[in-house]
Design an enzyme around this catalytic site. Structure first.
Site, mmCIF file in Angstrom:
data_model
loop_
_atom_site.group_PDB
_atom_site.id
_atom_site.type_symbol
_atom_site.label_atom_id
_atom_site.label_comp_id
_atom_site.label_asym_id
_atom_site.label_seq_id
_atom_site.Cartn_x
_atom_site.Cartn_y
_atom_site.Cartn_z
ATOM 1 N N LYS A 38 0.835 -1.216 0.000
ATOM 2 C CA LYS A 38 0.000 0.000 0.000
ATOM 3 C C LYS A 38 0.864 1.259 0.000
ATOM 4 C CE LYS A 38 -1.845 1.634 4.044
ATOM 5 N NZ LYS A 38 -1.427 3.038 4.206
ATOM 6 N N ASN A 39 1.859 1.290 0.888
ATOM 7 C CA ASN A 39 2.624 2.527 1.055
ATOM 8 C C ASN A 39 3.597 2.789 -0.093
ATOM 9 O OD1 ASN A 39 1.258 3.028 3.361
ATOM 10 N ND2 ASN A 39 2.965 2.624 4.769
ATOM 11 N N CYS A 79 -4.250 12.468 13.693
ATOM 12 C CA CYS A 79 -5.007 11.230 13.590
ATOM 13 C C CYS A 79 -4.801 10.458 14.878
ATOM 14 C CB CYS A 79 -4.582 10.411 12.375
ATOM 15 S SG CYS A 79 -2.947 9.752 12.538
ATOM 16 N N ARG A 108 0.951 14.322 13.689
ATOM 17 C CA ARG A 108 1.399 14.108 12.314
ATOM 18 C C ARG A 108 1.469 15.386 11.471
ATOM 19 N NH1 ARG A 108 -0.717 8.367 10.207
ATOM 20 N NH2 ARG A 108 1.160 8.552 8.972
ATOM 21 N N ASP A 160 4.828 0.373 12.155
ATOM 22 C CA ASP A 160 3.594 -0.233 11.633
ATOM 23 C C ASP A 160 3.445 -1.705 12.026
ATOM 24 O OD1 ASP A 160 2.830 2.135 10.515
ATOM 25 O OD2 ASP A 160 3.260 1.580 8.437
ATOM 26 N N ARG A 212 -8.635 -0.392 4.835
ATOM 27 C CA ARG A 212 -7.753 0.612 4.221
ATOM 28 C C ARG A 212 -6.451 -0.029 3.774
ATOM 29 N NH1 ARG A 212 -5.893 4.454 8.070
ATOM 30 N NH2 ARG A 212 -4.495 4.732 6.328
HETATM 31 C C1 UD1 Z 1 4.521 6.833 6.646
HETATM 32 C C2 UD1 Z 1 3.644 5.626 6.420
HETATM 33 C C3 UD1 Z 1 3.118 5.094 7.748
HETATM 34 C C4 UD1 Z 1 4.289 4.814 8.694
HETATM 35 C C5 UD1 Z 1 5.195 6.047 8.810
HETATM 36 C C6 UD1 Z 1 6.462 5.766 9.611
HETATM 37 C C7 UD1 Z 1 2.684 6.038 4.234
HETATM 38 C C8 UD1 Z 1 1.495 6.392 3.427
HETATM 39 N N1 UD1 Z 1 2.533 6.014 5.561
HETATM 40 O O1 UD1 Z 1 3.705 7.843 7.245
HETATM 41 O O2 UD1 Z 1 2.401 3.880 7.495
HETATM 42 O O3 UD1 Z 1 3.782 4.513 9.970
HETATM 43 O O4 UD1 Z 1 5.603 6.487 7.503
HETATM 44 O O5 UD1 Z 1 7.162 4.715 9.073
HETATM 45 O O6 UD1 Z 1 3.731 5.763 3.697
HETATM 46 N N2 UD1 Z 1 7.020 14.522 10.990
HETATM 47 C C9 UD1 Z 1 7.173 15.868 11.304
HETATM 48 N N3 UD1 Z 1 6.997 16.781 10.305
HETATM 49 C C10 UD1 Z 1 6.684 16.429 9.014
HETATM 50 C C11 UD1 Z 1 6.528 15.062 8.723
HETATM 51 C C12 UD1 Z 1 6.706 14.126 9.729
HETATM 52 O O7 UD1 Z 1 7.447 16.225 12.440
HETATM 53 O O8 UD1 Z 1 6.542 17.313 8.163
HETATM 54 C C13 UD1 Z 1 7.208 13.498 12.051
HETATM 55 C C14 UD1 Z 1 5.940 12.694 12.358
HETATM 56 O O9 UD1 Z 1 5.102 13.368 13.268
HETATM 57 C C15 UD1 Z 1 6.517 11.396 12.906
HETATM 58 C C16 UD1 Z 1 7.810 11.226 12.090
HETATM 59 O O10 UD1 Z 1 8.105 12.507 11.556
HETATM 60 O O11 UD1 Z 1 6.825 11.557 14.258
HETATM 61 C C17 UD1 Z 1 7.738 10.231 10.968
HETATM 62 O O12 UD1 Z 1 6.572 10.462 10.202
HETATM 63 P P1 UD1 Z 1 6.489 10.212 8.639
HETATM 64 O O13 UD1 Z 1 7.645 9.389 8.195
HETATM 65 O O14 UD1 Z 1 6.264 11.518 7.949
HETATM 66 O O15 UD1 Z 1 5.152 9.349 8.508
HETATM 67 P P2 UD1 Z 1 4.209 9.354 7.255
HETATM 68 O O16 UD1 Z 1 4.995 9.638 6.033
HETATM 69 O O17 UD1 Z 1 2.999 10.188 7.537
#
Ligand code: UD1
Length: 421
Positions: free
Chosen positions: A22-23, A116, A121, A304, A397
């Site tokens: 999915k990701n 969420c 996030r 995850d 999902r």
């Molecule tokens: C993706 C995955 C999700 C997985 C996560 C971590 C997808 C669609 N989803 O989510 O399944 O659990 O990676 O492996 O691929 N952060 C910030 N600022 C930002 C972005 C992120 O502070 O602009 C922080 C987040 O709050 C979190 C960390 O960085 O603590 C990692 O998050 P991130 O890697 O961005 O997760 P997703 O990409 O949303």
């Protein structure tokens, strides 16, 4: 709302085939916005999140054709640049449309994804990097409004390695003017897969899969054919399923190199994990040893898979300590596991689990995608009746045909239709 009903006590045995990730599929489909022409994407899982991104892209003008797990994507005529709140609120990954829309159309309007169940996030790092690449970004009425006549290459650094942030910047940078260097990039296998697809389109990318990615902007991209990698989280869920039930499962079509942290931890529990042709064989132990877990970016233990592994530790011999370092609120499954009799204490980002000899069936509520999977795993071993998992729309999902796959391994799981509320 539908629920899943599980009769525990049946060890998983046999072969399960893992679907596309999915990701990886989400950013890869979004990358179909970068150019016109017909992309052919293989191994696309049939999931609600995939339908959601397709639905939003159809509103932008993209045309899809589906045959089994093959999806053709054609973005010849983009007529809109907006991802509305009603859809973004159901899937935060809609933010992945921001980079490609800016690159192709020079503008994008995306509803700001809220927090969420697993944490706030934020997306500040995506936005800051795009601003450094020359985008003008402002927020209004809950929407991110972004414009850029021409994105330009930049030297970028992420304070935290963000997965979708890295993917957004990759897609924005492939046709930017000049070279973009992204340091402290995330290096999850899904990013490498996206980079492979972009390279097949003619992009010039070095270092994907490491923490420094260099992207030399090109003038022109062409449509491509790409096969999505298998879903390591789905594979990991079935591996833990084999361990918790004392079963014997061949997890086929997965990539062992994407599952090394889990493999190592499972071996420490006494589970036998054998790499074989085409996948991984997992044989559960008679009695499960306790191990500690610390979630980390890849190649560390995946956040995850944390909830699913906690179900396993709930029936292990002794104590185990979990430290969640990726998301701040990712223990919401704990109160539901407790309803099944698990003994878990939470202190900040740590959870202390005292393994119990048995779990007892109960009605429980799924709170997010991976929490749902953990409750199903716990239900597979819960004794004394049926475990009902409510709110399973979360599960749909991200897990393709999950009841069929579990039942194919000898589990007794059924979906019961409930009233629409
Ligand atoms: C993706 C995955 C999700 C997985 C996560 C971590 C997808 C669609 N989803 O989510 O399944 O659990 O990676 O492996 O691929 N952060 C910030 N600022 C930002 C972005 C992120 O502070 O602009 C922080 C987040 O709050 C979190 C960390 O960085 O603590 C990692 O998050 P991130 O890697 O961005 O997760 P997703 O990409 O949303």
């Amino acid at each position: 709302m539908d629920k899943i009903v599980i009769e525990g006590g049946h060890p998983l045995k046999g072969v399960v085939k893992i679907s596309g990730a999915k990701n990886a599929a989400l950013p890869i489909i979004a990358a179909g916005l970068l150019t016109g022409g017909r992309h052919r994407l293989l191994n696309i899982p049939r999931l609600r999140d995939i339908r959601t991104i397709r639905y939003i892209m159809e509103k932008l003008g993209t045309v899809f054709q589906e045959a089994g797990d093959v999806l053709e994507v054609n973005s010849d005529n983009l007529t809109a640049h907006e991802a509305p709140y009603e859809l973004v609120k159901t899937m935060r990954a809609s933010i992945l449309l921001l980079g490609p829309l800016l690159a192709r159309l020079g503008r994008a309007k995306i509803s700001l994804p809220g927090g969420c169940a697993i944490g706030a996030r934020p997306i500040n790092l995506h936005l800051k990097a795009l601003v450094s690449m020359g985008a003008d970004i402002y927020m209004e009425h809950g929407y991110i409004n972004a414009t850029a006549k021409h994105l330009k290459g930049a030297d970028l650094f992420f304070d935290i390695p963000t997965v979708t942030g890295t993917e957004n910047i990759l897609m924005a940078a492939v046709t930017a003017r000049g070279t973009t260097t992204l340091r402290n990039a995330a290096n999850e296998p899904e990013i490498k897969d996206l980079a492979k697809m972009l390279s097949a389109m003619g992009a010039d990318i070095e270092g994907a899969g490491t923490d420094t990615i260099v992207i030399h902007g090109v003038d022109h991209l062409t449509p491509c054919e790409h096969t999505v990698i298998p879903d390591r989280i789905e594979a990991g869920t079935f591996m833990i399923g084999a361990a918790i039930t004392g079963g014997d499962v061949h997890v086929n079509g997965c990539r062992p190199e994407h599952l090394t942290a889990l493999t190592e931890k499972l071996r420490q529990t006494g589970t036998e994990v054998t790499i074989e042709d085409g996948g991984i064989r997992v044989q559960g132990p008679e009695s499960i040893e306790s191990v500690d877990i610390k979630t980390m970016p890849f190649p560390g233990f995946a956040t995850d898979l944390q909830a699913q592994f906690m179900a396993l530790m709930s029936v292990a011999k002794g104590w185990s300590m979990f430290r969640e370092t990726v998301f701040e609120n990712r223990f919401i499954h704990v109160s539901e596991l407790r309803r099944l009799g698990a003994d878990i204490e939470i202190n900040g980002n740590q959870a202390l689990i005292k393994g119990r000899e048995r779990l007892l069936s109960a009605p429980v509520m799924a709170t997010d995608l991976r929490a749902s999977a953990s409750l199903i795993l716990a239900g597979l071993v819960a004794e004394g009746g049926l475990t009902e998992v409510h709110r399973i729309y979360h599960l749909d999902r991200g897990y393709e045909a999950i009841e069929d796959k579990f039942n194919g391994l000898g589990a007794k799981i059924r979906r019961e239709k409930g009233p629409v509320v």
